[in-house]
Enzyme design. Structure first.
Site, PDB file in Angstrom:
ATOM      1  CD  GLN A 194      40.068  41.979  39.352  1.00 11.53           C
ATOM      2  OE1 GLN A 194      39.632  42.613  38.712  1.00 11.53           O
ATOM      3  NE2 GLN A 194      39.418  41.398  40.437  1.00 11.53           N
ATOM      4  CE  LYS A 228      35.938  43.432  37.763  1.00  9.90           C
ATOM      5  NZ  LYS A 228      37.061  44.018  38.405  1.00  9.90           N
ATOM      6  CG  ASP A 243      39.071  49.444  40.000  1.00 10.56           C
ATOM      7  OD1 ASP A 243      37.759  48.865  39.916  1.00 10.56           O
ATOM      8  OD2 ASP A 243      40.020  48.849  39.537  1.00 10.56           O
TER       9      ASP A 243
HETATM   10  N1  GUN Z   1      39.257  43.017  43.413  1.00 12.09           N
HETATM   11  C1  GUN Z   1      38.147  42.938  43.816  1.00 12.09           C
HETATM   12  N2  GUN Z   1      37.285  43.637  43.777  1.00 12.09           N
HETATM   13  C2  GUN Z   1      37.872  44.682  42.790  1.00 12.09           C
HETATM   14  C3  GUN Z   1      37.465  45.854  42.166  1.00 12.09           C
HETATM   15  O1  GUN Z   1      36.337  46.264  42.121  1.00 12.09           O
HETATM   16  N3  GUN Z   1      38.453  46.201  41.253  1.00 12.09           N
HETATM   17  C4  GUN Z   1      39.668  45.891  40.938  1.00 12.09           C
HETATM   18  N4  GUN Z   1      40.509  46.164  40.555  1.00 12.09           N
HETATM   19  N5  GUN Z   1      40.137  44.682  41.683  1.00 12.09           N
HETATM   20  C5  GUN Z   1      39.224  44.099  42.501  1.00 12.09           C
END
Ligand code: GUN
Length: 283
Positions: A95, A51, A118
């Protein structure tokens, strides 16, 4: 059968976003995304590194906070508070999963809804549930919608089946498909007879983490299948939730794993970050 090539489509989207970043920079705004990881889950490390790298490639500044698993809930809340009040930070992503001693919902709700790239904050989830489409929404289901759009697949009126009810994928996915006027059924691992639903489906989106849950004998000819699962086999090979071999023989469109939804998720995170950055122009 046509492969839904998320890798290619996400590259096109990211090129478009890079141009928008340049425009924003010309207006004096440098979009900035803060990514926070707590703990040492190896898959999560890979995700946050990807990311951060993708944001930089597109010209978005990224701040990566890798905190030890011993980080307290209060320490994490303080960091989020700092980032919330920092006018140079547009997006904040924590995350998931978080270590067990940290209350995930408390953390999600502590992030400013305007910086919630998110789309997990109840404010943004609620707006999506009200059918409002002009806000921050979850990246993976948004990526699925954009992938379908890129192949001119119209969802209106389709019988759509979403398998899996997570807050990250299944629930927002079902809401987005409903907002696009599909007839949506939500199935999950407790569904008594999954085939009953999948055999009637024009579109199936599956996100369960169960290898081979959807097989060829469970779908009708011409079905559109989007596989959101990412499962690592003991051999190290990555597979989705769909038995690709048998389902692809009947499908009109199907997304592969890897190279389907995964890259779209990252592109949507960048899109959400730019949306959040643009709101600086509105204040
Ligand atoms: N863990 C798995 N997918 C995601 C996501 O799209 N965002 C976040 N913050 N954590 C995740």
């Amino acid at each position: 059968m046509i492969l839904l090539d998320g890798k290619k489509i996400s590259q096109n989207i990211r090129e478009g976003l890079s141009l928008e970043v340049t425009k924003l920079k010309n207006e004096g705004i440098e979009p900035c995304l803060a990514v926070i990881l707590v703990g040492d889950d190896p898959a999560s490390h890979t995700y946050v590194n990807n990311k951060a790298k993708a944001s930089q490639q597109c010209g978005i500044k990224s701040l990566l906070y890798k905190l030890p698993s011993s980080t307290s809930e209060n320490e994490l809340l303080r960091l989020i508070e700092d980032l919330n009040s920092n006018k140079l930070v547009d997006g904040i992503l924590v995350q998931l999963p978080l270590p067990k001693h940290i209350n995930k919902n408390l953390i999600i709700e502590s992030i400013s809804a305007q910086k919630d790239v998110d789309g997990f904050h109840p404010f943004n989830v609620g707006r999506l549930a009200q059918g409002l489409t002009d806000g921050l929404v979850a990246c993976t289901p948004l990526g699925v919608c954009e992938l379908l759009k890129a192949y001119d697949i119209r969802v209106e009126g389709l019988n759509a089946v979403v398998i899996g009810t997570s807050n990250i994928v299944g629930r927002p996915m079902a809401t987005m498909l409903l907002n696009l006027c599909a007839t949506v059924s939500m199935c999950h691992l407790k569904t008594k007879d999954l085939s009953l639903y999948t055999k009637e489906a024009d579109l199936i989106v599956i996100a369960t983490g169960c290898v081979n849950l959807l097989r060829g004998d469970m779908v009708k000819d011409g079905v559109i299948v989007v596989d959101v699962g990412i499962n690592k086999l003991p051999s190290g090979k990555l597979v989705g939730d769909v038995e690709f071999e048998s389902v692809s023989k009947k499908a009109s469109f199907i997304s592969p794993v890897p190279g389907g939804v995964g890259p779209m998720t990252v592109a949507m995170l960048l899109k959400n970050t730019l949306f959040a950055a643009r709101s600086r122009l509105r204040v």
